[in-house]
Enzyme design. Structure first.
Site, PDB file in Angstrom:
ATOM      1  N   ASP A   1       0.856  -1.227  -0.038  1.00 53.00           N
ATOM      2  CA  ASP A   1      -0.083   0.043   0.028  1.00 53.00           C
ATOM      3  C   ASP A   1       0.682   1.292   0.014  1.00 53.00           C
ATOM      4  O   ASP A   1       1.881   1.420   0.737  1.00 53.00           O
ATOM      5  CB  ASP A   1      -0.930   0.056   1.331  1.00 53.00           C
ATOM      6  CG  ASP A   1      -2.037   1.006   1.401  1.00 53.00           C
ATOM      7  OD1 ASP A   1      -2.638   1.070   0.470  1.00 53.00           O
ATOM      8  OD2 ASP A   1      -1.943   1.885   2.243  1.00 53.00           O
TER       9      ASP A   1
ATOM     10  N   GLU B   1       1.564  -0.646  -5.130  1.00 53.03           N
ATOM     11  CA  GLU B   1       0.462   0.557  -5.281  1.00 53.03           C
ATOM     12  C   GLU B   1       1.181   1.823  -5.137  1.00 53.03           C
ATOM     13  O   GLU B   1       1.650   2.344  -4.066  1.00 53.03           O
ATOM     14  CB  GLU B   1      -0.595   0.433  -4.253  1.00 53.03           C
ATOM     15  CG  GLU B   1      -1.557   1.513  -4.629  1.00 53.03           C
ATOM     16  CD  GLU B   1      -2.240   2.280  -3.302  1.00 53.03           C
ATOM     17  OE1 GLU B   1      -3.482   2.384  -3.474  1.00 53.03           O
ATOM     18  OE2 GLU B   1      -1.683   2.220  -2.225  1.00 53.03           O
TER      19      GLU B   1
END
Length: 566
Positions: free
Chosen positions: A215, A282
């Site tokens: 993330d 990401e």
């Protein structure tokens, strides 16, 4: 043969399975609820593994299921080694993992390293410690500006809206949170932070996970001195809006060169385990050349292609994005990773039904433009034939295989996304793409759980998309995806090579990938297909045998032999 078509995916015996894998994103709280409390859980996922195997995917990616106060749906982690009781137990996770492996599917888990929850033991210890303490050094605490430190240390704004700095009641210092105030950013220049996350990696690797989705992978390192910045930090669309001119960085908090040392260290950790463990970044980065730095041979294996997700329903734009993506990945010897929707974006089935098809609003509510549902689905089905015919790896967001649209009329009283509250409703938020899945049209909560309860209410039109209404129904979106995924494996499209064909119509994309020829008609007028054997089309051909508008087809050209291995 039908039995071959619906066989479970075979386990990847070869190396680098991730280069061509189709990976299915599961948002655990919205996938399947085993106990009727209205929130999906790990036993619910385990019960649906045969469905996923029959779909034909290679791996699943689970959004966070760790202990968390759920201020941002689990992306505020309080303990990285414990399953939140909402989702089950570590034993439930192990059973789910072993069940997936038994069916030939890999399992990727989400890792959230940029920030923790404010309820994490480290942050609680920091709040109880004085300025300058070792406990505070793990985070980004700073003295404020102004005569009495009453102003934030700099002008940074949160991705979720508002100031990126907060103070705990009675505290003299400010702490940085690029997201919600309950998500304090870690100080990745601190050796304890680095050591802790390498240990977290080992914890899950030793349990048998096959990889990690990282993330905010581009956000861990901040520029020295935390200088002011007049830009606006944004999710996903920031990849195109946050960078301009010849700048190599979208801001002093993003894509700093120091992140790459972290991922080289992580790669060494992963490489110490058998089975080709992988990482996918990401990273919202404007330039493909900058994004490719994350997938060099000694860093991560994949990075999400947000340029592709952001592309409009436009042939020239899509071709340009595909070409630039393939070129940038090839330059570092990595695969390209395609994605159309995820838990942070309006579902592409709805985006393709807007007046500007493919536009990316920050959520849709009853006051906004309502998509043309039928047209959006038609284009989304055609888009599936485009994405799944491309070489590289592809990601499917749960419900995409059902043609599920966005919930575009969710009332404000049900919304839970912190972005909605931090912007006072100016940003509608991401709840509309996170609605629990419909499994059975005539069951309570459409079969999501055993009761009528679901953590977000489901719209009535979800009954039309329920899995049981599509299972075995010729022409349904579910059966279309099953067909595409098995053809993709049979013809080894993920490991193939793209070769464009020039066609007379500017709204048509035409290319070969190995034996297969793909034609995607993004216009409104029908086009004539080349001679050959039709394998699949997103909609029926017209009476003249032409490919209608907003429709795509895969075929074997007449001059090429059919794949007899099927």
């Amino acid at each position: 043969m039908r039995t071959r078509e619906f066989a479970a995916p075979e386990a990847h015996a070869g190396l680098e399975w991730w280069r061509s894998a189709v990976i299915y994103q599961i948002y655990p709280r919205s996938f399947a609820d085993s106990d009727g409390d209205g929130i999906g859980d790990l036993p619910g996922i385990a019960a649906k593994l045969p469905y996923l195997a029959r779909l034909g995917i290679d791996a699943i990616w689970l959004s966070p299921f760790y202990r968390s106060p759920q201020a941002d749906a689990g992306y505020d982690v309080a303990d990285y080694r414990v399953v939140d009781p909402l989702f089950g137990t570590l034993d439930d996770f192990d059973r789910m993992l072993h069940g997936a492996h038994a069916l030939g599917m890999k399992v990727i888990v989400d890792l959230v390293p940029n920030h923790t929850s404010d309820e994490h033991a480290w942050f609680q210890a920091a709040l109880k410690s004085p300025p300058g303490s070792a406990e505070r050094a793990r985070y980004l605490f700073r003295d404020g500006k102004g005569a009495h430190g009453e102003l934030p240390p700099n002008n940074w704004q949160s991705v979720f809206g508002g100031n990126a700095w907060s103070r705990a009641p009675g505290d003299s210092q400010w702490y940085l949170h690029l997201f919600d105030r309950k998500q304090p950013d870690l100080n990745w220049d601190h050796p304890e932070v680095r050591a802790e996350f390498e240990d977290v990696l080992r914890f899950w690797l030793e349990r048998g996970v096959d990889g990690f989705r990282v993330d905010v992978a581009h956000g861990l390192i901040k520029a020295p001195g935390l200088p002011d910045w007049d830009g606006h930090a944004a999710m996903v669309e920031g990849a195109e809006a946050g960078n301009s001119g010849d700048s190599d960085s979208a801001g002093p908090m993003w894509d700093q060169d120091g992140v790459h040392e972290i991922y080289r260290n992580w790669r060494r950790v992963l490489d110490a385990y058998p089975g080709e463990r992988m990482m996918v970044a990401e990273a919202w980065i404007a330039r493909q050349s900058r994004l490719a730095r994350y997938i060099r041979h000694d860093e991560m294996q994949q990075a999400f292609n947000f340029d592709y997700l952001l592309a409009h329903w436009d042939a020239a734009e899509l071709r340009a994005v595909i070409d630039s993506s393939l070129a940038a990945s090839a330059a570092v010897g990595a695969p390209t990773t395609w994605v159309m929707s995820n838990h942070d974006s309006v579902r592409h089935t709805s985006r393709f039904g807007l007046r500007k098809p493919g536009a990316r609003p920050k959520g849709i509510d009853a006051n906004g433009e309502q998509p043309n549902e039928a047209l959006g689905l038609r284009r989304a089905r055609a888009a599936a034939l485009l994405m799944l015919a491309l070489p590289g790896s592809a990601y499917i967001y749960q419900g995409e295989e059902l043609g599920l649209p966005e919930h575009t009329a969710l009332e404000a009283r049900y919304r839970q996304d912190p972005a909605f509250f931090r912007t006072n409703g100016a940003e509608i938020g991401r709840d509309g793409c996170r609605i629990p899945l419909p499994w059975k049209a005539n069951a309570p909560s459409f079969g999501f759980g055993a009761s009528e309860t679901s953590w977000l209410p489901q719209p009535g039109n979800f009954a039309h998309y329920a899995a049981d209404r599509q299972d075995g129904v010729s022409g349904s979106t579910l059966e279309l995806y099953r067909r595409l995924l098995h053809l993709r494996r049979d013809y080894q499209l993920g490991a193939g090579q793209l070769q464009w064909h020039t066609v007379g119509a500017s709204e048509v994309l035409s290319f070969d990938n190995g034996q297969l020829h793909a034609v995607i008609n993004l216009g409104m007028k029908p086009v004539t297909l080349p001679a050959g054997t039709l394998l699949v089309s997103s909609e029926p051909l017209n009476a003249a045998g032409q490919l209608p508008g907003n429709t795509a087809a895969w075929l074997l050209p007449a001059h090429r032999p059919m794949n007899t291995s099927r």
